[in-house]
Design a protein around this motif. Structure first.
Motif, PDB file in Angstrom:
ATOM      1  N   GLY A  57       0.787  -1.226   0.000  1.00 14.81           N
ATOM      2  CA  GLY A  57       0.000   0.000   0.000  1.00 14.81           C
ATOM      3  C   GLY A  57       0.817   1.272   0.000  1.00 14.81           C
ATOM      4  N   ILE A  58       2.117   1.189  -0.176  1.00 14.37           N
ATOM      5  CA  ILE A  58       2.955   2.385  -0.146  1.00 14.37           C
ATOM      6  C   ILE A  58       2.906   3.083  -1.495  1.00 14.37           C
ATOM      7  N   SER A  59       2.728   4.400  -1.437  1.00 14.38           N
ATOM      8  CA  SER A  59       2.785   5.199  -2.659  1.00 14.38           C
ATOM      9  C   SER A  59       3.465   6.525  -2.340  1.00 14.38           C
ATOM     10  N   TYR A  60       3.828   7.257  -3.388  1.00 16.05           N
ATOM     11  CA  TYR A  60       4.497   8.537  -3.193  1.00 16.05           C
ATOM     12  C   TYR A  60       3.485   9.634  -2.959  1.00 16.05           C
ATOM     13  N   TYR A  61       3.819  10.534  -2.067  1.00 18.65           N
ATOM     14  CA  TYR A  61       2.992  11.688  -1.746  1.00 18.65           C
ATOM     15  C   TYR A  61       3.723  12.918  -2.259  1.00 18.65           C
ATOM     16  N   ASP A  62       3.104  13.649  -3.125  1.00 22.49           N
ATOM     17  CA  ASP A  62       3.717  14.821  -3.760  1.00 22.49           C
ATOM     18  C   ASP A  62       5.012  14.461  -4.479  1.00 22.49           C
ATOM     19  N   GLY A  63       5.093  13.229  -4.977  1.00 21.56           N
ATOM     20  CA  GLY A  63       6.230  12.800  -5.772  1.00 21.56           C
ATOM     21  C   GLY A  63       7.530  12.564  -5.030  1.00 21.56           C
ATOM     22  N   LYS A  64       7.536  12.678  -3.692  1.00 21.24           N
ATOM     23  CA  LYS A  64       8.804  12.516  -2.988  1.00 21.24           C
ATOM     24  C   LYS A  64       8.696  11.700  -1.714  1.00 21.24           C
ATOM     25  N   GLU A  65       7.683  11.912  -0.931  1.00 25.52           N
ATOM     26  CA  GLU A  65       7.578  11.262   0.369  1.00 25.52           C
ATOM     27  C   GLU A  65       6.690  10.024   0.274  1.00 25.52           C
ATOM     28  N   LEU A  66       7.151   8.928   0.876  1.00 23.41           N
ATOM     29  CA  LEU A  66       6.365   7.704   0.886  1.00 23.41           C
ATOM     30  C   LEU A  66       5.261   7.784   1.932  1.00 23.41           C
ATOM     31  N   LYS A  67       4.067   7.467   1.528  1.00 23.39           N
ATOM     32  CA  LYS A  67       2.918   7.413   2.438  1.00 23.39           C
ATOM     33  C   LYS A  67       2.188   6.109   2.180  1.00 23.39           C
ATOM     34  N   TRP A  68       1.498   5.619   3.197  1.00 23.50           N
ATOM     35  CA  TRP A  68       0.717   4.406   3.026  1.00 23.50           C
ATOM     36  C   TRP A  68      -0.676   4.790   2.592  1.00 23.50           C
ATOM     37  N   LYS A  69      -1.077   4.314   1.410  1.00 23.96           N
ATOM     38  CA  LYS A  69      -2.415   4.590   0.867  1.00 23.96           C
ATOM     39  C   LYS A  69      -2.903   3.344   0.158  1.00 23.96           C
ATOM     40  N   CYS A  70      -4.008   2.809   0.600  1.00 29.81           N
ATOM     41  CA  CYS A  70      -4.576   1.655  -0.085  1.00 29.81           C
ATOM     42  C   CYS A  70      -6.056   1.546   0.284  1.00 29.81           C
ATOM     43  N   THR A  71      -6.909   1.572  -0.722  1.00 22.93           N
ATOM     44  CA  THR A  71      -8.342   1.461  -0.473  1.00 22.93           C
ATOM     45  C   THR A  71      -8.839   0.028  -0.628  1.00 22.93           C
ATOM     46  N   ASP A  72      -7.959  -0.893  -1.015  1.00 20.73           N
ATOM     47  CA  ASP A  72      -8.337  -2.298  -1.183  1.00 20.73           C
ATOM     48  C   ASP A  72      -8.553  -2.933   0.188  1.00 20.73           C
ATOM     49  N   ILE A  73      -9.766  -3.345   0.472  1.00 20.55           N
ATOM     50  CA  ILE A  73     -10.132  -3.872   1.789  1.00 20.55           C
ATOM     51  C   ILE A  73      -9.356  -5.141   2.139  1.00 20.55           C
ATOM     52  N   GLU A  74      -9.068  -5.974   1.164  1.00 24.84           N
ATOM     53  CA  GLU A  74      -8.330  -7.209   1.442  1.00 24.84           C
ATOM     54  C   GLU A  74      -6.886  -6.917   1.850  1.00 24.84           C
ATOM     55  N   ILE A  75      -6.270  -5.946   1.202  1.00 23.97           N
ATOM     56  CA  ILE A  75      -4.917  -5.561   1.591  1.00 23.97           C
ATOM     57  C   ILE A  75      -4.948  -4.927   2.978  1.00 23.97           C
TER      58      ILE A  75
END
Length: 105
Positions: A34-52
C-alpha cells in the motif's frame, strides 16, 4: 522450541528472536502493498483495497503480539512504529470515508 543463539540480537534479556524477525518481515511486505508517493517525494501508506487492509491489520496484530514488554525500546521495534501508525491512520480514514472524499486511491 527455543530460539537459537544466532536468532538473538543484542545482549538484552528480551532479545529479538527469529520468529519476531520473520513477523516483522511479513509486516513490511504487507505494508509495501500500500505504499505510494505523496507529492512525488515522500512515501505514504495509501490503499483502499479492503483485502490488503485486512492483511496489513493481521500482520500488525501478529507482530505486536509477538513482542514482549522488554522489547518495546529495541530499535528493531521502534523503527516499525511509524509505518504501523501510518497504515492504521489511513485505514481508519477509509473507514470514516475520508480517503474517498479526497479522491485518493
Amino acid at each position: 522450541m527455543r530460539p537459537s543463539k544466532d536468532s538473538k540480537q543484542g545482549g538484552r534479556g528480551d532479545s529479538i528472536t527469529g520468529h519476531v524477525s520473520t513477523l516483522r518481515q511479513r509486516l513490511f511486505h504487507a505494508l509495501s502493498l500500500g505504499i505510494s508517493y505523496y507529492d512525488g517525494k515522500e512515501l505514504k501508506w495509501k490503499c483502499t483495497d479492503i483485502e490488503i487492509q485486512r492483511h496489513v491489520i493481521r500482520s500488525i496484530a501478529a507482530f505486536l503480539d509477538s513482542i514482549s514488554r522488554g522489547m518495546v525500546q529495541h530499535s528493531f521495534v521502534k523503527e516499525s512504529i511509524p509505518h504501523i501508525v501510518g497504515a492504521l491512520v489511513w485505514i481508519l480514514k477509509c473507514k470514516s470515508g475520508a480517503c474517498f472524499e479526497h479522491g485518493s486511491k
